[in-house]
Scaffold this motif. Structure first.
Motif, PDB file in Angstrom:
ATOM      1  N   GLU A  11     -37.480  82.505  -6.159  1.00 42.90           N
ATOM      2  CA  GLU A  11     -38.550  81.764  -5.483  1.00 42.90           C
ATOM      3  C   GLU A  11     -38.783  80.406  -6.162  1.00 42.90           C
ATOM      4  O   GLU A  11     -39.039  79.410  -5.485  1.00 42.90           O
ATOM      5  CB  GLU A  11     -39.834  82.596  -5.484  1.00 42.90           C
ATOM      6  N   PHE A  12     -38.683  80.380  -7.477  1.00 46.73           N
ATOM      7  CA  PHE A  12     -38.834  79.120  -8.222  1.00 46.73           C
ATOM      8  C   PHE A  12     -37.740  78.127  -7.824  1.00 46.73           C
ATOM      9  O   PHE A  12     -38.011  76.943  -7.606  1.00 46.73           O
ATOM     10  CB  PHE A  12     -38.795  79.392  -9.726  1.00 46.73           C
ATOM     11  N   SER A  51     -38.747  76.926  -4.196  1.00 48.59           N
ATOM     12  CA  SER A  51     -40.004  76.183  -4.050  1.00 48.59           C
ATOM     13  C   SER A  51     -40.192  75.064  -5.072  1.00 48.59           C
ATOM     14  O   SER A  51     -40.910  74.100  -4.815  1.00 48.59           O
ATOM     15  CB  SER A  51     -41.192  77.142  -4.173  1.00 48.59           C
ATOM     16  N   GLY A  52     -39.585  75.217  -6.259  1.00 48.24           N
ATOM     17  CA  GLY A  52     -39.805  74.252  -7.330  1.00 48.24           C
ATOM     18  C   GLY A  52     -41.094  74.498  -8.107  1.00 48.24           C
ATOM     19  O   GLY A  52     -41.392  73.791  -9.062  1.00 48.24           O
ATOM     20  N   ASN A  53     -41.866  75.530  -7.698  1.00 47.93           N
ATOM     21  CA  ASN A  53     -43.110  75.875  -8.388  1.00 47.93           C
ATOM     22  C   ASN A  53     -42.842  76.984  -9.404  1.00 47.93           C
ATOM     23  O   ASN A  53     -42.469  78.090  -9.022  1.00 47.93           O
ATOM     24  CB  ASN A  53     -44.169  76.354  -7.391  1.00 47.93           C
ATOM     25  N   PRO A  54     -43.046  76.718 -10.702  1.00 46.73           N
ATOM     26  CA  PRO A  54     -42.769  77.745 -11.707  1.00 46.73           C
ATOM     27  C   PRO A  54     -43.735  78.923 -11.570  1.00 46.73           C
ATOM     28  O   PRO A  54     -44.914  78.730 -11.263  1.00 46.73           O
ATOM     29  CB  PRO A  54     -42.971  77.015 -13.035  1.00 46.73           C
ATOM     30  N   PRO A  55     -43.250  80.149 -11.790  1.00 46.07           N
ATOM     31  CA  PRO A  55     -44.102  81.327 -11.651  1.00 46.07           C
ATOM     32  C   PRO A  55     -45.102  81.499 -12.791  1.00 46.07           C
ATOM     33  O   PRO A  55     -46.032  82.285 -12.674  1.00 46.07           O
ATOM     34  CB  PRO A  55     -43.106  82.491 -11.613  1.00 46.07           C
ATOM     35  N   GLY A  99     -47.214  79.230 -16.171  1.00 50.87           N
ATOM     36  CA  GLY A  99     -47.552  77.916 -16.695  1.00 50.87           C
ATOM     37  C   GLY A  99     -46.793  77.586 -17.967  1.00 50.87           C
ATOM     38  O   GLY A  99     -46.153  78.445 -18.580  1.00 50.87           O
TER      39      GLY A  99
END
Length: 86
Positions: free
Chosen positions: A45-46, A49-53, A55
């Motif tokens: 998914e990362f 989407s480019g959004n890290p799961p 922080g």
């Protein structure tokens, strides 16, 4: 390694089963855990989407845990506090 700043401790267990491939389960002291499949799904998914799961802070804590585990191994399984590694 020893417990983290908030008392968490990590346990990683791996096994190879006939015909099932390699399986890794990670858990904390309370027994809450996740399977390797969940981790691979989050990584996929990362990539999409480019959004890290997680922080940046948690990522750095994971790296400190790995460093502490390596140091513990080098010291014949001696407990190593996370604040003992940079």
């Amino acid at each position: 390694p020893g417990p983290g700043d908030d008392g968490r401790i990590g346990i990683v267990e791996g096994s190879v089963r006939d015909g099932a491939g390699f399986e890794v389960t990670c858990a904390d002291r309370t027994g809450r855990g996740f399977s390797y499949a969940t981790l691979v799904r989050a990584i996929g998914e990362f990539f999409v989407s480019g959004n890290p799961p997680v922080g940046a802070g948690e990522t750095l804590e994971i790296l400190r845990f790995i460093d502490a585990a390596d140091l513990s191994k080098a010291r014949h399984c001696e407990a190593v506090a996370l604040d003992a590694v940079a």
